[in-house]
Scaffold this active site. Structure first.
Site, PDB file in Angstrom:
ATOM      1  N   TYR A 123       0.702  -1.253  -0.073  1.00 16.45           N
ATOM      2  CA  TYR A 123      -0.057   0.061  -0.001  1.00 16.45           C
ATOM      3  C   TYR A 123       0.800   1.271   0.045  1.00 16.45           C
ATOM      4  O   TYR A 123       0.209   2.290  -0.018  1.00 16.45           O
ATOM      5  CB  TYR A 123      -0.866   0.064   1.377  1.00 16.45           C
ATOM      6  CG  TYR A 123      -2.016  -1.045   1.099  1.00 16.45           C
ATOM      7  CD1 TYR A 123      -3.061  -0.928   0.302  1.00 16.45           C
ATOM      8  CD2 TYR A 123      -2.049  -2.162   1.664  1.00 16.45           C
ATOM      9  CE1 TYR A 123      -4.124  -1.909   0.191  1.00 16.45           C
ATOM     10  CE2 TYR A 123      -3.016  -3.379   1.494  1.00 16.45           C
ATOM     11  CZ  TYR A 123      -3.903  -3.075   0.483  1.00 16.45           C
ATOM     12  OH  TYR A 123      -4.945  -4.022   0.375  1.00 16.45           O
ATOM     13  N   PHE A 409      -9.939  -5.025  11.427  1.00 16.73           N
ATOM     14  CA  PHE A 409     -11.282  -4.676  10.658  1.00 16.73           C
ATOM     15  C   PHE A 409     -10.829  -5.154   9.227  1.00 16.73           C
ATOM     16  O   PHE A 409      -9.785  -5.322   8.613  1.00 16.73           O
ATOM     17  CB  PHE A 409     -11.645  -3.189  10.626  1.00 16.73           C
ATOM     18  CG  PHE A 409     -10.501  -2.295  10.322  1.00 16.73           C
ATOM     19  CD1 PHE A 409     -10.412  -1.922   9.018  1.00 16.73           C
ATOM     20  CD2 PHE A 409      -9.690  -1.538  11.156  1.00 16.73           C
ATOM     21  CE1 PHE A 409      -9.373  -0.889   8.575  1.00 16.73           C
ATOM     22  CE2 PHE A 409      -8.846  -0.807  10.715  1.00 16.73           C
ATOM     23  CZ  PHE A 409      -8.613  -0.464   9.354  1.00 16.73           C
TER      24      PHE A 409
END
Length: 409
Positions: A123, A409
């Site tokens: 990322y 998450f």
């Protein structure tokens, strides 16, 4: 390749999620885990990429509220559920989804985004910087001692059903969020996540247990854990598997750790996710026997540089011009004057000479105070253009406590 990228429809969730599971190895999650993620999922914030009708890419976002340095709790999307099928790698699908997401976040006026990464190398090229760390530990409890401050004997500990104790635990957690950057204020439904306890995921441990810590009748801390029973030739050799432990003051925190160390028939305690500066590391008498492992946790991406830098406060007065590069989101590129202190900040476009030069990725890494601009400069990732500016900015971006993401998450 003719692919279609669009928003996910609610009736497509099960098939879409199944393709996500396949991309991550193909092992289906436990039904209760799958059901929870479906309940928490936001289809309107999820993307599906299809090739001839088949799902080949997935990405989503949760609508969170996260604490920033200075105590503000702001809206922030949590990027999640990202996958590309192995048949469609290296075809630009991930890049297209990341670009679409960031444009959507900007349209929603969400100035920063966060994620956790299954593979951290992915990322950075999209502007996400490693912003926090977490520690895991395997504690040799019989050979360690926990120093407890005066008053620990006045803390009452009470085992309760985890469901029955949930409201008390959440009340404690809620009071802690603003005090440490990177913590997530639990949105409705997310309080269920700490209780998720599929038997298939226990690895031989028992069900989750909950102990509440009370002082003068007020719940001021809690711990949730499980016990994995084991025996060897020398006798009991069980493991306490800590899920989470929180407290509103040091005395209660120490009392909870002393309790966890004293659970019968156990000789070790495993910890999966604590802050890099967890006070527990100062309570034990021999950190070497804690076998501490540090790894990256939260990644931060400034979607709108000006708004994001103005949303937090700064530990010392600051007046610095940043020359920012951001080829993936070119609206952020250029020079920004950041002024601020412990009371507030502003960040506006400027034509003044730059003091520091860095990419948006480095800004993300430093944003929560987890990594100093000075340290990034020694790695060649920040350039000082005005003498003294690096020290000034490094001090100002610092925080009293290191950032920490309490759950994934």
């Amino acid at each position: 390749m003719a692919t279609e990228l669009r928003e996910l429809r609610p009736d497509e969730w099960d098939d879409w999620y199944g393709k996500l599971e396949r991309a991550f190895g193909g092992t289906p999650e436990a039904p209760e885990e799958r059901a929870l993620w479906r309940d928490l999922g936001e289809p309107e914030r999820c993307l599906t990429v299809r090739d001839a009708g088949e799902v080949v890419g997935t990405a989503g976002a949760f609508s969170f509220r996260m604490s920033l340095p200075g105590g503000a709790v702001v809206r922030v999307p949590g990027v999640t559920l990202v996958s590309v099928q192995p048949t469609h790698r290296r075809r630009g699908i991930l890049r297209a989804m990341m670009r679409h997401q960031l444009a959507d976040f900007r349209a929603r006026r969400e100035p920063l985004a966060v994620l956790t990464a299954s593979e951290p190398a992915i990322y950075g090229r999209f502007g996400y910087g490693k912003a926090s760390e977490a520690v895991s530990m395997t504690l040799d409890t019989p050979r360690l001692r926990v120093a407890v401050p005066d008053g620990a004997d006045d803390v009452r500990l009470r085992l309760v059903d985890p469901e029955a104790g949930l409201a008390d635990c959440e009340k404690v957690y809620e009071q802690l969020v603003a005090g440490r950057p990177g913590m997530l204020a639990r949105q409705p439904g997310w309080e269920r996540l700490p209780l998720l306890d599929p038997e298939a995921d226990r690895d031989g441990a028992g069900p989750v247990l909950c102990v509440l810590a009370e002082v003068a009748g007020e719940v001021r801390g809690y711990a949730r854990y499980a016990v994995k029973a084991a025996w060897n030739g020398g006798g009991p050799d069980g493991t306490v598997v800590l899920r989470d432990v929180e407290a509103l003051d040091p005395v209660v925190y120490a009392a909870l750790w002393r309790y966890l160390f004293g659970i019968d028939l156990t000789s070790r305690l495993t910890v999966r996710n604590r802050p890099a500066d967890d006070p527990f590391l100062h309570l034990v008498d021999d950190v070497r026997r804690c076998r501490v492992v540090v790894r990256e946790s939260l990644f931060v991406r400034l979607v709108e540089v000006g708004e994001a830098l103005a949303a937090r406060t700064y530990a010392a007065p600051l007046d610095v011009v940043l020359d920012v590069t951001d080829p993936f989101c070119p609206w952020n590129e250029g020079r920004w004057r950041l002024t601020g202190d412990a009371k507030g900040a502003s960040c506006e476009r400027t034509t003044d000479p730059a003091c520091l030069a860095l990419s948006v990725r480095e800004l993300g890494a430093a944003y929560l105070g987890g990594f100093g601009l000075g340290a990034l400069a020694t790695a060649g990732r920040v350039r000082e253009l005005r003498p003294g500016a690096l020290r000034e900015a490094s001090v100002a971006f610092g925080t009293q406590l290191k950032p920490w993401l309490p759950h994934g998450f």
